[in-house]
Design a protein around this motif. Structure first.
Motif, PDB file in Angstrom:
ATOM      1  N   LYS A   1      -2.837 122.895  63.879  1.00 32.24           N
ATOM      2  CA  LYS A   1      -2.114 123.795  62.981  1.00 32.24           C
ATOM      3  C   LYS A   1      -2.597 125.240  63.178  1.00 32.24           C
ATOM      4  O   LYS A   1      -1.792 126.170  63.231  1.00 32.24           O
ATOM      5  CB  LYS A   1      -2.335 123.343  61.538  1.00 32.24           C
ATOM      6  N   GLN A   2      -3.911 125.419  63.299  1.00 29.90           N
ATOM      7  CA  GLN A   2      -4.474 126.751  63.539  1.00 29.90           C
ATOM      8  C   GLN A   2      -4.026 127.304  64.883  1.00 29.90           C
ATOM      9  O   GLN A   2      -3.683 128.483  64.999  1.00 29.90           O
ATOM     10  CB  GLN A   2      -6.001 126.717  63.496  1.00 29.90           C
ATOM     11  N   ILE A   3      -4.025 126.464  65.904  1.00 26.56           N
ATOM     12  CA  ILE A   3      -3.593 126.903  67.230  1.00 26.56           C
ATOM     13  C   ILE A   3      -2.124 127.314  67.192  1.00 26.56           C
ATOM     14  O   ILE A   3      -1.745 128.322  67.802  1.00 26.56           O
ATOM     15  CB  ILE A   3      -3.859 125.808  68.284  1.00 26.56           C
ATOM     16  N   ALA A   4      -1.306 126.571  66.459  1.00 27.15           N
ATOM     17  CA  ALA A   4       0.114 126.923  66.342  1.00 27.15           C
ATOM     18  C   ALA A   4       0.279 128.262  65.627  1.00 27.15           C
ATOM     19  O   ALA A   4       1.103 129.093  66.033  1.00 27.15           O
ATOM     20  CB  ALA A   4       0.869 125.824  65.601  1.00 27.15           C
ATOM     21  N   LYS A   5      -0.505 128.497  64.580  1.00 23.66           N
ATOM     22  CA  LYS A   5      -0.437 129.776  63.866  1.00 23.66           C
ATOM     23  C   LYS A   5      -0.851 130.932  64.766  1.00 23.66           C
ATOM     24  O   LYS A   5      -0.232 131.995  64.765  1.00 23.66           O
ATOM     25  CB  LYS A   5      -1.341 129.750  62.630  1.00 23.66           C
ATOM     26  N   VAL A   6      -1.912 130.726  65.536  1.00 22.55           N
ATOM     27  CA  VAL A   6      -2.395 131.774  66.438  1.00 22.55           C
ATOM     28  C   VAL A   6      -1.375 132.029  67.545  1.00 22.55           C
ATOM     29  O   VAL A   6      -1.119 133.182  67.903  1.00 22.55           O
ATOM     30  CB  VAL A   6      -3.782 131.399  67.012  1.00 22.55           C
ATOM     31  N   ALA A   7      -0.772 130.974  68.074  1.00 18.01           N
ATOM     32  CA  ALA A   7       0.259 131.145  69.104  1.00 18.01           C
ATOM     33  C   ALA A   7       1.451 131.912  68.533  1.00 18.01           C
ATOM     34  O   ALA A   7       2.005 132.797  69.207  1.00 18.01           O
ATOM     35  CB  ALA A   7       0.701 129.787  69.648  1.00 18.01           C
ATOM     36  N   LEU A   8       1.822 131.621  67.307  1.00 19.11           N
ATOM     37  CA  LEU A   8       2.913 132.347  66.659  1.00 19.11           C
ATOM     38  C   LEU A   8       2.539 133.816  66.461  1.00 19.11           C
ATOM     39  O   LEU A   8       3.355 134.710  66.716  1.00 19.11           O
ATOM     40  CB  LEU A   8       3.275 131.699  65.317  1.00 19.11           C
ATOM     41  N   LEU A   9       1.295 134.081  66.035  1.00 15.94           N
ATOM     42  CA  LEU A   9       0.822 135.454  65.878  1.00 15.94           C
ATOM     43  C   LEU A   9       0.899 136.204  67.209  1.00 15.94           C
ATOM     44  O   LEU A   9       1.391 137.332  67.258  1.00 15.94           O
ATOM     45  CB  LEU A   9      -0.612 135.488  65.345  1.00 15.94           C
ATOM     46  N   CYS A  10       0.438 135.588  68.282  1.00  9.65           N
ATOM     47  CA  CYS A  10       0.468 136.229  69.600  1.00  9.65           C
ATOM     48  C   CYS A  10       1.901 136.494  70.050  1.00  9.65           C
ATOM     49  O   CYS A  10       2.199 137.564  70.592  1.00  9.65           O
ATOM     50  CB  CYS A  10      -0.266 135.379  70.632  1.00  9.65           C
ATOM     51  N   PHE A  11       2.792 135.542  69.808  1.00 12.56           N
ATOM     52  CA  PHE A  11       4.190 135.717  70.195  1.00 12.56           C
ATOM     53  C   PHE A  11       4.841 136.844  69.404  1.00 12.56           C
ATOM     54  O   PHE A  11       5.526 137.703  69.972  1.00 12.56           O
ATOM     55  CB  PHE A  11       4.965 134.403  69.992  1.00 12.56           C
ATOM     56  N   VAL A  12       4.624 136.868  68.087  1.00 15.78           N
ATOM     57  CA  VAL A  12       5.189 137.918  67.250  1.00 15.78           C
ATOM     58  C   VAL A  12       4.613 139.277  67.657  1.00 15.78           C
ATOM     59  O   VAL A  12       5.351 140.276  67.733  1.00 15.78           O
ATOM     60  CB  VAL A  12       4.945 137.627  65.752  1.00 15.78           C
ATOM     61  N   PHE A  13       3.319 139.328  67.930  1.00 20.94           N
ATOM     62  CA  PHE A  13       2.714 140.589  68.359  1.00 20.94           C
ATOM     63  C   PHE A  13       3.280 141.041  69.699  1.00 20.94           C
ATOM     64  O   PHE A  13       3.510 142.226  69.916  1.00 20.94           O
ATOM     65  CB  PHE A  13       1.193 140.466  68.430  1.00 20.94           C
ATOM     66  N   PHE A  14       3.511 140.101  70.614  1.00 19.42           N
ATOM     67  CA  PHE A  14       4.102 140.432  71.901  1.00 19.42           C
ATOM     68  C   PHE A  14       5.488 141.046  71.710  1.00 19.42           C
ATOM     69  O   PHE A  14       5.810 142.084  72.305  1.00 19.42           O
ATOM     70  CB  PHE A  14       4.188 139.173  72.779  1.00 19.42           C
ATOM     71  N   ILE A  15       6.316 140.431  70.885  1.00 18.07           N
ATOM     72  CA  ILE A  15       7.658 140.953  70.603  1.00 18.07           C
ATOM     73  C   ILE A  15       7.554 142.317  69.925  1.00 18.07           C
ATOM     74  O   ILE A  15       8.285 143.253  70.262  1.00 18.07           O
ATOM     75  CB  ILE A  15       8.464 139.964  69.731  1.00 18.07           C
ATOM     76  N   TRP A  16       6.620 142.446  68.971  1.00 15.33           N
ATOM     77  CA  TRP A  16       6.435 143.722  68.267  1.00 15.33           C
ATOM     78  C   TRP A  16       6.032 144.824  69.257  1.00 15.33           C
ATOM     79  O   TRP A  16       6.536 145.936  69.184  1.00 15.33           O
ATOM     80  CB  TRP A  16       5.394 143.588  67.166  1.00 15.33           C
ATOM     81  N   THR A  17       5.128 144.527  70.156  1.00 13.62           N
ATOM     82  CA  THR A  17       4.666 145.511  71.122  1.00 13.62           C
ATOM     83  C   THR A  17       5.801 145.919  72.063  1.00 13.62           C
ATOM     84  O   THR A  17       5.917 147.092  72.421  1.00 13.62           O
ATOM     85  CB  THR A  17       3.477 144.964  71.929  1.00 13.62           C
ATOM     86  N   MET A  18       6.643 144.968  72.432  1.00  9.69           N
ATOM     87  CA  MET A  18       7.800 145.311  73.265  1.00  9.69           C
ATOM     88  C   MET A  18       8.753 146.230  72.496  1.00  9.69           C
ATOM     89  O   MET A  18       9.263 147.201  73.061  1.00  9.69           O
ATOM     90  CB  MET A  18       8.520 144.038  73.713  1.00  9.69           C
ATOM     91  N   CYS A  19       8.977 145.929  71.223  1.00  9.99           N
ATOM     92  CA  CYS A  19       9.840 146.784  70.399  1.00  9.99           C
ATOM     93  C   CYS A  19       9.196 148.151  70.185  1.00  9.99           C
ATOM     94  O   CYS A  19       9.893 149.162  70.122  1.00  9.99           O
ATOM     95  CB  CYS A  19      10.120 146.117  69.053  1.00  9.99           C
ATOM     96  N   ASN A  20       7.871 148.173  70.088  1.00  6.20           N
ATOM     97  CA  ASN A  20       7.143 149.431  69.917  1.00  6.20           C
ATOM     98  C   ASN A  20       7.322 150.344  71.116  1.00  6.20           C
ATOM     99  O   ASN A  20       7.356 151.557  70.978  1.00  6.20           O
ATOM    100  CB  ASN A  20       5.659 149.127  69.683  1.00  6.20           C
TER     101      ASN A  20
END
Length: 164
Positions: free
Chosen positions: A11-30
Protein backbone atom coordinates in the motif's frame (compact mmCIF):
# COMPACT_ATOMS: atom_id res chain seq x y z
CA UNK A 1 0.45 -10.46 11.15
CA UNK A 2 3.08 -10.86 8.42
CA UNK A 3 0.39 -10.80 5.73
CA UNK A 4 -0.94 -7.49 7.13
CA UNK A 5 2.57 -6.01 7.22
CA UNK A 6 3.17 -7.09 3.61
CA UNK A 7 -0.18 -5.53 2.60
CA UNK A 8 0.78 -2.24 4.29
CA UNK A 9 4.14 -2.25 2.49
CA UNK A 10 2.47 -2.73 -0.88
CA UNK A 11 0.00 0.00 0.00
CA UNK A 12 2.87 2.38 0.85
CA UNK A 13 4.68 1.53 -2.38
CA UNK A 14 1.49 2.22 -4.35
CA UNK A 15 1.09 5.60 -2.62
CA UNK A 16 4.71 6.52 -3.33
CA UNK A 17 4.38 5.42 -6.97
CA UNK A 18 1.26 7.58 -7.28
CA UNK A 19 3.12 10.53 -5.69
CA UNK A 20 6.00 10.12 -8.16
CA UNK A 21 3.61 9.87 -11.11
CA UNK A 22 1.62 12.94 -10.05
CA UNK A 23 4.85 14.87 -9.47
CA UNK A 24 6.12 13.83 -12.90
CA UNK A 25 2.91 15.09 -14.55
CA UNK A 26 3.05 18.28 -12.44
CA UNK A 27 6.66 18.94 -13.45
CA UNK A 28 5.78 18.46 -17.12
CA UNK A 29 2.90 20.93 -16.73
CA UNK A 30 5.24 23.29 -14.88
CA UNK A 31 7.53 23.37 -17.91
CA UNK A 32 4.56 24.39 -20.08
CA UNK A 33 2.75 26.73 -17.69
CA UNK A 34 5.46 28.76 -16.00
CA UNK A 35 3.11 30.17 -13.37
CA UNK A 36 2.81 26.73 -11.70
CA UNK A 37 5.17 26.38 -8.73
CA UNK A 38 7.69 23.52 -8.90
CA UNK A 39 6.52 22.13 -5.52
CA UNK A 40 10.04 21.77 -4.17
CA UNK A 41 9.05 23.50 -0.92
CA UNK A 42 6.04 21.24 -0.38
CA UNK A 43 8.21 18.20 -1.07
CA UNK A 44 10.61 19.46 1.58
CA UNK A 45 7.81 19.79 4.16
CA UNK A 46 6.65 16.26 3.35
CA UNK A 47 10.29 15.06 3.42
CA UNK A 48 10.76 16.47 6.91
CA UNK A 49 7.64 14.64 8.08
CA UNK A 50 8.43 11.23 6.54
CA UNK A 51 12.10 11.44 7.50
CA UNK A 52 11.16 12.15 11.10
CA UNK A 53 8.82 9.12 11.10
CA UNK A 54 11.65 7.05 9.55
CA UNK A 55 9.49 6.01 6.59
CA UNK A 56 12.10 4.69 4.18
CA UNK A 57 9.74 3.99 1.29
CA UNK A 58 8.29 7.51 1.30
CA UNK A 59 11.76 9.04 1.66
CA UNK A 60 12.96 7.12 -1.40
CA UNK A 61 9.85 8.29 -3.26
CA UNK A 62 10.61 11.92 -2.47
CA UNK A 63 14.21 11.45 -3.63
CA UNK A 64 12.89 9.99 -6.89
CA UNK A 65 10.67 13.07 -7.29
CA UNK A 66 13.70 15.31 -6.80
CA UNK A 67 15.68 13.41 -9.41
CA UNK A 68 12.68 13.71 -11.78
CA UNK A 69 12.66 17.47 -11.24
CA UNK A 70 16.39 17.80 -11.85
CA UNK A 71 16.31 15.57 -14.93
CA UNK A 72 13.41 17.43 -16.53
CA UNK A 73 15.03 20.80 -15.87
CA UNK A 74 18.44 19.56 -17.06
CA UNK A 75 20.11 20.36 -13.75
CA UNK A 76 22.97 18.40 -12.17
CA UNK A 77 21.52 15.28 -10.57
CA UNK A 78 21.78 14.94 -6.83
CA UNK A 79 21.97 18.62 -5.88
CA UNK A 80 18.41 18.86 -4.56
CA UNK A 81 18.65 15.78 -2.30
CA UNK A 82 21.90 17.19 -0.88
CA UNK A 83 20.26 20.58 -0.32
CA UNK A 84 17.32 18.85 1.37
CA UNK A 85 19.61 16.98 3.76
CA UNK A 86 21.78 20.00 4.51
CA UNK A 87 18.81 22.28 5.18
CA UNK A 88 17.16 19.52 7.24
CA UNK A 89 20.15 18.85 9.47
CA UNK A 90 21.86 22.23 9.69
CA UNK A 91 18.93 24.62 9.70
CA UNK A 92 15.55 23.09 10.49
CA UNK A 93 16.73 20.61 13.10
CA UNK A 94 18.61 23.29 15.03
CA UNK A 95 15.74 25.74 14.59
CA UNK A 96 13.26 23.18 15.97
CA UNK A 97 15.53 22.46 18.95
CA UNK A 98 15.74 26.15 19.82
CA UNK A 99 12.16 27.25 19.14
CA UNK A 100 10.15 24.00 19.02
CA UNK A 101 8.10 22.84 16.06
CA UNK A 102 5.54 25.37 14.88
CA UNK A 103 3.44 25.11 11.72
CA UNK A 104 4.10 28.77 10.92
CA UNK A 105 7.79 27.99 10.48
CA UNK A 106 6.80 26.42 7.15
CA UNK A 107 7.31 29.84 5.54
CA UNK A 108 10.80 29.97 7.01
CA UNK A 109 11.69 26.44 5.86
CA UNK A 110 10.46 26.91 2.31
CA UNK A 111 12.27 30.24 2.02
CA UNK A 112 15.53 28.83 3.36
CA UNK A 113 15.25 25.85 1.03
CA UNK A 114 14.80 28.03 -2.05
CA UNK A 115 17.60 30.38 -1.03
CA UNK A 116 19.93 27.45 -0.36
CA UNK A 117 19.11 25.89 -3.70
CA UNK A 118 19.72 29.16 -5.54
CA UNK A 119 22.99 29.61 -3.69
CA UNK A 120 24.20 26.13 -4.69
CA UNK A 121 23.12 26.69 -8.30
CA UNK A 122 24.93 30.04 -8.28
CA UNK A 123 28.11 28.34 -7.07
CA UNK A 124 27.82 25.77 -9.87
CA UNK A 125 27.33 28.55 -12.40
CA UNK A 126 30.27 30.46 -10.94
CA UNK A 127 32.59 27.50 -11.52
CA UNK A 128 31.63 27.35 -15.18
CA UNK A 129 29.04 24.60 -15.38
CA UNK A 130 27.06 26.74 -17.83
CA UNK A 131 23.67 26.42 -16.20
CA UNK A 132 20.87 28.65 -17.38
CA UNK A 133 19.27 28.93 -13.96
CA UNK A 134 18.27 32.48 -13.04
CA UNK A 135 16.36 33.80 -10.06
CA UNK A 136 13.21 35.53 -11.27
CA UNK A 137 10.50 37.43 -9.41
CA UNK A 138 8.06 34.56 -10.08
CA UNK A 139 9.89 32.63 -7.35
CA UNK A 140 8.28 34.94 -4.81
CA UNK A 141 4.89 33.70 -6.01
CA UNK A 142 6.20 30.12 -5.87
CA UNK A 143 7.43 30.70 -2.32
CA UNK A 144 4.05 32.06 -1.16
CA UNK A 145 2.04 29.32 -2.91
CA UNK A 146 4.19 26.50 -1.65
CA UNK A 147 4.32 27.91 1.87
CA UNK A 148 0.52 28.10 1.94
CA UNK A 149 0.28 24.51 0.65
CA UNK A 150 2.79 23.49 3.31
CA UNK A 151 0.59 25.10 5.97
CA UNK A 152 -2.42 23.18 4.61
CA UNK A 153 -0.36 19.97 4.76
CA UNK A 154 0.66 20.70 8.37
CA UNK A 155 -2.98 21.39 9.29
CA UNK A 156 -4.19 18.17 7.64
CA UNK A 157 -1.41 16.24 9.37
CA UNK A 158 -2.47 17.70 12.72
CA UNK A 159 -6.13 16.79 12.08
CA UNK A 160 -5.14 13.24 11.08
CA UNK A 161 -3.01 12.84 14.22
CA UNK A 162 -5.87 14.03 16.43
CA UNK A 163 -8.27 11.67 14.69
CA UNK A 164 -6.16 8.63 15.55
Amino acid sequence: MIQEMKHNTYKQIAKVALLCFVFFIWTMCNRIFLFLPPMIGLLFIIFMDVYQRKNLIATIGILICLVIFEAQNQLPLGILPLVFLIVRYIITEKFNLIFGHNALFVFWYVGVLYLSYFFVMYIFEMFGFGLEFKMHSIFIVYFVCESCLGLVYEKLKKIANEKY
